[in-house]
Scaffold this active site. Structure first.
Site, PDB file in Angstrom:
ATOM      1  N   ASP A   1       0.866  -1.166   0.000  1.00  0.00           N
ATOM      2  CA  ASP A   1       0.000   0.000   0.000  1.00  0.00           C
ATOM      3  C   ASP A   1       0.916   1.234   0.000  1.00  0.00           C
ATOM      4  OD1 ASP A   1      -2.229   1.776   0.619  1.00  0.00           O
ATOM      5  OD2 ASP A   1      -1.506   1.741   2.696  1.00  0.00           O
ATOM      6  N   LEU A   2       0.383   2.404  -0.298  1.00  0.00           N
ATOM      7  CA  LEU A   2       1.193   3.629  -0.276  1.00  0.00           C
ATOM      8  C   LEU A   2       1.011   4.413   1.026  1.00  0.00           C
ATOM      9  CD1 LEU A   2       0.758   4.919  -3.964  1.00  0.00           C
ATOM     10  CD2 LEU A   2       2.784   3.853  -2.937  1.00  0.00           C
ATOM     11  N   ASP A   3      -0.203   5.045   1.221  1.00  0.00           N
ATOM     12  CA  ASP A   3      -0.432   5.928   2.364  1.00  0.00           C
ATOM     13  C   ASP A   3      -0.311   5.190   3.694  1.00  0.00           C
ATOM     14  OD1 ASP A   3      -0.997   7.805   0.409  1.00  0.00           O
ATOM     15  OD2 ASP A   3      -3.161   7.848   0.771  1.00  0.00           O
TER      16      ASP A   3
ATOM     17  N   ARG B   1      -5.689   2.734  -2.914  1.00  0.00           N
ATOM     18  CA  ARG B   1      -7.075   3.123  -3.204  1.00  0.00           C
ATOM     19  C   ARG B   1      -7.224   4.631  -3.303  1.00  0.00           C
ATOM     20  NH1 ARG B   1     -10.764  -0.634   0.566  1.00  0.00           N
ATOM     21  NH2 ARG B   1     -12.259   0.920  -0.106  1.00  0.00           N
TER      22      ARG B   1
HETATM   23 MG   LIG Z   1      -2.781   3.026   3.671  1.00  0.00          MG
END
Ligand SMILES: [Mg+2]
Length: 163
Positions: free
Chosen positions: A11-13, A71
């Protein structure tokens, strides 16, 4: 024989960087050619979690195939940051758009031809861990962003699950 993940997905964030790219920072982002520092529209400095650059390089040097599943609705901003951080070279697959992450993983499955059981996934949100686990992917809930220790934990979990 020890099985290792054929695809490691991040995932990024709040997994690779400590902010929501659609909320806490403001595109466009730019990189100072002299210092290499990245900042947003308001001059706010942008940095990933401290061990993430080292971790990505380590995985890349050891021939792991890596992917990003996010997302975020800030698709352009996220892609711009990946490029400015010079991480595009690490990620063979990128799926960045809103929606349930089973959709992102279905694309990874189709594009790579790999079964879900060969994938390892790191994310800070429990709802993603729940939905992607159901596919058969080994999932790790990240508490304080990615680090070498978190990576080791995930790799061990994968090996133990596939014994
Ligand atoms: Mg995240």
């Amino acid at each position: 024989m020890t099985r290792i993940p054929e695809l490691i997905v991040f995932d990024l964030d709040y997994t690779l960087w400590p902010f929501w790219v659609d909320t806490h920072v403001t595109p466009p982002f730019k990189k100072d050619p002299k210092t290499g520092n990245i900042s947003d529209r308001h001059g706010q400095n942008i940095k990933p979690y401290p061990e993430v650059p080292k971790m990505l390089k380590h995985l890349h040097d050891n021939n792991y195939t890596l992917a990003v599943a996010s997302r975020t609705g800030e698709i352009e901003g996220a892609n711009s940051l990946l490029q400015l951080l010079d991480w595009d070279k690490y990620f063979k697959y990128k799926e960045i758009y809103p929606g349930d992450k089973t959709r992102h993983f279905s694309r990874f499955q189709k594009d790579s031809g790999l079964p879900y059981e060969d994938m390892l996934f790191f994310d800070d949100e429990n709802r993603n861990i729940v939905s992607v686990s159901a596919l058969g992917v080994t999932c790790i809930l990240v508490q304080n962003g990615m680090s070498m220790a978190e990576l080791e934990k995930g790799l061990k979990r994968f090996v133990n699950k596939h014994k």
